[in-house]
Design an enzyme around this catalytic site. Structure first.
Site, PDB file in Angstrom:
ATOM      1  N   THR A 236       0.815  -1.209   0.000  1.00 41.82           N
ATOM      2  CA  THR A 236       0.000   0.000   0.000  1.00 41.82           C
ATOM      3  C   THR A 236       0.852   1.264   0.000  1.00 41.82           C
ATOM      4  O   THR A 236       0.322   2.363   0.102  1.00 41.82           O
ATOM      5  CB  THR A 236      -0.954   0.043   1.198  1.00 41.82           C
ATOM      6  OG1 THR A 236      -0.260  -0.457   2.325  1.00 41.82           O
ATOM      7  CG2 THR A 236      -2.186  -0.794   0.952  1.00 41.82           C
ATOM      8  N   GLY A 237       2.143   1.110  -0.057  1.00 35.07           N
ATOM      9  CA  GLY A 237       2.979   2.301  -0.230  1.00 35.07           C
ATOM     10  C   GLY A 237       3.652   2.804   1.030  1.00 35.07           C
ATOM     11  O   GLY A 237       4.055   3.956   1.088  1.00 35.07           O
ATOM     12  N   HIS A 455     -20.704 -25.119 -15.275  1.00 37.35           N
ATOM     13  CA  HIS A 455     -20.398 -24.545 -13.961  1.00 37.35           C
ATOM     14  C   HIS A 455     -20.306 -23.021 -14.071  1.00 37.35           C
ATOM     15  O   HIS A 455     -20.965 -22.285 -13.332  1.00 37.35           O
ATOM     16  CB  HIS A 455     -19.070 -25.131 -13.470  1.00 37.35           C
ATOM     17  CG  HIS A 455     -18.670 -24.691 -12.105  1.00 37.35           C
ATOM     18  ND1 HIS A 455     -18.729 -25.507 -11.012  1.00 37.35           N
ATOM     19  CD2 HIS A 455     -18.206 -23.504 -11.653  1.00 37.35           C
ATOM     20  CE1 HIS A 455     -18.308 -24.845  -9.950  1.00 37.35           C
ATOM     21  NE2 HIS A 455     -17.974 -23.625 -10.318  1.00 37.35           N
ATOM     22  N   GLU A 456     -19.525 -22.552 -15.023  1.00 38.97           N
ATOM     23  CA  GLU A 456     -19.363 -21.101 -15.180  1.00 38.97           C
ATOM     24  C   GLU A 456     -20.671 -20.462 -15.621  1.00 38.97           C
ATOM     25  O   GLU A 456     -21.023 -19.371 -15.176  1.00 38.97           O
ATOM     26  CB  GLU A 456     -18.244 -20.790 -16.181  1.00 38.97           C
ATOM     27  CG  GLU A 456     -16.849 -21.244 -15.751  1.00 38.97           C
ATOM     28  CD  GLU A 456     -16.467 -20.754 -14.366  1.00 38.97           C
ATOM     29  OE1 GLU A 456     -16.967 -19.714 -13.921  1.00 38.97           O
ATOM     30  OE2 GLU A 456     -15.671 -21.450 -13.706  1.00 38.97           O
TER      31      GLU A 456
HETATM   32  P1  ADP Z   1       4.695  -1.651   1.414  1.00 39.35           P
HETATM   33  O1  ADP Z   1       3.473  -0.959   1.899  1.00 39.35           O
HETATM   34  O2  ADP Z   1       4.544  -3.136   1.472  1.00 39.35           O
HETATM   35  O3  ADP Z   1       5.941  -1.133   2.022  1.00 39.35           O
HETATM   36  P2  ADP Z   1       5.739  -0.438  -0.940  1.00 39.35           P
HETATM   37  O4  ADP Z   1       5.732   0.945  -0.426  1.00 39.35           O
HETATM   38  O5  ADP Z   1       7.049  -1.123  -0.985  1.00 39.35           O
HETATM   39  O6  ADP Z   1       4.729  -1.332  -0.134  1.00 39.35           O
HETATM   40  O7  ADP Z   1       5.072  -0.440  -2.369  1.00 39.35           O
HETATM   41  C1  ADP Z   1       5.499  -1.275  -3.389  1.00 39.35           C
HETATM   42  C2  ADP Z   1       5.362  -0.602  -4.723  1.00 39.35           C
HETATM   43  O8  ADP Z   1       4.009  -0.358  -5.018  1.00 39.35           O
HETATM   44  C3  ADP Z   1       6.022   0.745  -4.764  1.00 39.35           C
HETATM   45  O9  ADP Z   1       7.352   0.643  -5.119  1.00 39.35           O
HETATM   46  C4  ADP Z   1       5.213   1.479  -5.815  1.00 39.35           C
HETATM   47  O10 ADP Z   1       5.696   1.191  -7.101  1.00 39.35           O
HETATM   48  C5  ADP Z   1       3.850   0.864  -5.698  1.00 39.35           C
HETATM   49  N1  ADP Z   1       2.937   1.713  -4.917  1.00 39.35           N
HETATM   50  C6  ADP Z   1       2.353   1.394  -3.744  1.00 39.35           C
HETATM   51  N2  ADP Z   1       1.559   2.385  -3.312  1.00 39.35           N
HETATM   52  C7  ADP Z   1       1.641   3.366  -4.206  1.00 39.35           C
HETATM   53  C8  ADP Z   1       1.070   4.673  -4.310  1.00 39.35           C
HETATM   54  N3  ADP Z   1       0.232   5.145  -3.393  1.00 39.35           N
HETATM   55  N4  ADP Z   1       1.399   5.415  -5.374  1.00 39.35           N
HETATM   56  C9  ADP Z   1       2.237   4.942  -6.313  1.00 39.35           C
HETATM   57  N5  ADP Z   1       2.818   3.747  -6.269  1.00 39.35           N
HETATM   58  C10 ADP Z   1       2.523   2.948  -5.244  1.00 39.35           C
END
Ligand code: ADP
Length: 646
Positions: A236-237, A455-456
């Site tokens: 999630t960033g 099924h589908e």
């Molecule tokens: P974690 O929350 O597990 O630490 P990361 O920050 O490492 O996750 O995110 C992994 C990748 O996902 C990032 O390198 C980026 O490319 C992408 N990513 C995740 N969230 C965002 C966001 N809000 N905006 C842009 N890219 C994102």
């Protein structure tokens, strides 16, 4: 890195050969020394018999030297060297020309005296000498020590390397291996690279402001927070946000992963924590970022005491102490990230340590669109990319998943030798990430294919006629990943689900199995995935959401995660039975309803299944021709599938 001019991430890895060159030199010197000493020994080896029958008998021997009671060196008379029998010996050889080994000195002198008497020749002078070969002696005891030391260094390096990177100086073992970003070494990520997460960005920006302008806050008596915990599902960033802080804060930023503290040796973790905070304080104002803090911050003792790890506890204690220890105004703020907020130690989360908790969630439609926008910046795109529909079709996807889709789309386009990436590549990338690669080569018998098609078609028909079920996008019987077929939906994103919505979901998920029963009169193992979903959904309805009248408004959900760790259920045996019974009843009711629906619309079910068998994929636009019009709702994609094997 454990020194004050830390490794930059861009620095090339060290050349292992360079560090080890002295070891090679030492070993070569020994081998060379040995060769010089023994390899140049030019006397020729002979035997007692040859010595007696040739040299002694012909009175060629000038003298003999017995070395260390083991070896006899033979010096020949210079004038005899011209003889044919010595043609291989150089005339200028100073001697000894020959040598031979003996069992014992007594035996040798006995044999020699006897030979001289037998041959009737003059006595030969014999000298006894003790020679020590210091190099060989030194070699014999230094060599094992060298081996041991090398082994020790090797192990330390391996362990140092395990904590972070290879090639760490073993004597810096207790030092932290945090990466430092400062004015010389910037993180390339900025807040512009982080899409969505607006609230989190505001909070994080404020932290940077605390560090830069502490007076604004302290003037009014406010205390500056010491720690900020980023909690949220993977991808999630969290790390991205931290990197953006490193890129924009313009204060030194130390980044380390929680697992880098934990080492095989007791006390190393704590010492690394101390070292990290010492360095951060030296460079204050500064930020420390600890990724995956749950590696050290798990709650201590309690239910998992069997697995408790003293080293981890002492590392955590040290972290707690450090966070308490530095005064509020020292100017070090700790950022930490974890996927597992529930397992963290309460002491870590209390105000005074991590005062602020920022919860990151999976992105909503708008945020997903923004994340797509960030990630397509660097791609070469055709004009038909519809971000709206892409973001609508990817509910439940994290930022990392979306980044992955963009990359996968580029790879697919490249594989198709296209100049630009178009919408079809993106759609295929989404399909691929949701369900895995298409496996057209998978061998399925015609009978199995029929079962999959029905099924589908069952899922599709049921969901079409259920008022609250998600909108159908496409139905496919192309095997992908582990599944043999799939129905794809555009679900609405709700924060709250009503009981009717839950029930319709149950029915739609049971559509596959119900269709098999209605059409073939028998059921197959193909509904495993559906049944798993149905069971879980039914249990959450009954035990968590309080949607069952017999159990009433009671929820056994535990947001603290403590039930998971304990062996006891929070309810009695009778309640457990009641829950099981109610879940069974709920699923039975839903199944009966689905079956009724399919019997009612059997003609549609069969038409769809036959078309599927013919075309393999039926898209949304073809569905009204079979089912008639249905009101569509906005939303996004999920799938129901049949696993290949149970
Ligand atoms: P974690 O929350 O597990 O630490 P990361 O920050 O490492 O996750 O995110 C992994 C990748 O996902 C990032 O390198 C980026 O490319 C992408 N990513 C995740 N969230 C965002 C966001 N809000 N905006 C842009 N890219 C994102």
């Amino acid at each position: 890195m454990p020194n004050d001019s830390p490794d930059t991430p861009t620095k090339s890895p060290r050349n292992p050969f360079k560090n080890w060159i002295w070891v090679y030199v030492v070993v070569l010197a020994f081998i060379g020394g040995q060769w010089l000493l023994f390899g140049s020994y030019s006397a020729k080896e002979t035997t007692w018999q040859e010595f007696r029958d040739q040299m002694l008998k012909n009175e060629d021997v000038a003298s003999l030297t017995v070395i260390n009671g083991e070896r006899v060196e033979v010096y020949l008379l210079p004038e005899k060297l011209n003889k044919d029998r010595y043609e291989k010996i150089s005339k200028n050889h100073p001697g000894p020309q020959y040598f031979f080994n003996i069992g014992s000195v007594d035996q040798f002198t006995g044999d020699l005296d006897e030979a001289i008497a037998d041959l009737g020749i003059a006595e030969v002078p014999v000298k006894y000498e003790k020679r020590s070969n210091w190099l060989a002696d030194a070699f014999s005891w230094i060599f094992p020590i060298v081996i041991l030391v090398l082994l020790w260094l090797f192990l330390l390096r391996r362990m140092g390397g395990a904590g972070g990177k290879g090639g760490v100086n073993p004597f810096d073992f207790g030092k932290s291996s945090a990466k430092l970003f400062d004015q010389h070494n910037h993180s390339q990520v900025t807040f512009a690279d982080v899409a969505g997460l607006d609230e989190a960005k505001v909070e994080i920006r404020e932290i940077v402001d605390f560090l830069k302008n502490p007076d604004h806050y302290t003037r009014l008596g406010a205390k500056i927070p010491k720690g900020v915990m980023l909690i949220g599902p993977p991808g999630t960033g969290k790390t991205l946000l931290a990197k953006a802080v490193a890129g924009e804060a313009q204060v030194p930023f130390f980044s380390i992963s929680g697992s880098e503290f934990v080492e095989m040796f007791v006390g190393v973790g704590a010492s690394r924590v101390r070292d990290l905070f010492r360095k951060a304080k030296e460079k204050a104002p500064s930020i420390i970022f600890i990724d995956e803090i749950d590696a050290i911050g798990r709650s201590r003792g309690k239910a998992f005491s069997l697995q408790s790890n003293d080293e981890r506890e002492s590392t955590l204690n040290q972290l707690l102490t450090e966070m308490d220890g530095f005064g509020t105004n020292v100017g070090v703020i700790v950022l930490a990230a974890t996927n597992r907020g529930d397992v963290l130690d309460k002491a870590l989360l209390r105000p005074g340590r991590f005062d602020r908790h920022i919860n990151l969630e999976l992105p909503n439609v708008e945020e997903r669109r923004a994340i797509f926008r960030v990630h397509i910046r660097s791609l070469v795109l055709a004009g038909d990319i519809d971000l709206e529909s892409l973001s609508a079709q990817t509910p439940g996807f994290s930022g990392a998943d979306i980044a992955n889709i963009c990359n996968e789309a580029a790879l697919i386009a490249a594989r198709r030798r296209k100049e630009k990436i178009d919408m079809r590549d993106f759609m295929d990338a989404v399909d691929r990430i949701i369900a895995g690669m298409e496996k057209k080569s998978k061998i399925i018998s015609d009978d199995e294919k029929r079962i999959v098609a029905y099924h589908e078609a069952g899922h599709a028909t049921a969901s079409w006629h259920l008022p609250h079920a998600d909108t159908l996008l496409k139905v496919s019987i192309v095997p992908r990943g582990k599944s043999l077929g799939a129905a794809w939906y555009l679900p609405q994103e709700h924060q709250i689900y009503t009981e009717d919505q839950f029930l319709d979901r149950l029915c739609a998920a049971l559509g596959g199995r119900a269709a098999e029963e209605v059409v073939f009169g028998k059921i197959s193992s193909g509904a495993l995935d559906d049944l798993e979903k149905v069971t879980k959904l039914a249990y959450t309805m009954v035990a968590y959401y309080g949607l069952n009248p017999k159990l009433g408004n009671i929820s056994y959900f535990d947001s603290t995660g403590q039930y998971d760790q304990s062996l006891h259920k929070p309810y009695s045996e009778e309640t457990a039975q009641l829950i099981d019974e109610e879940v069974r009843k709920l699923v039975q009711k839903a199944y009966a309803r689905t079956k009724k629906l399919l019997i009612e619309h059997r003609d549609q079910l069969e038409t769809l299944a036959e078309q599927l068998l013919e075309k393999e994929v039926i898209l949304k636009k073809d569905l009204p021709a079979i089912f008639g019009e249905k009101e569509t709702k906005a939303g996004a994609t999920s799938k129901k599938n049949i696993p290949a094997k149970p």
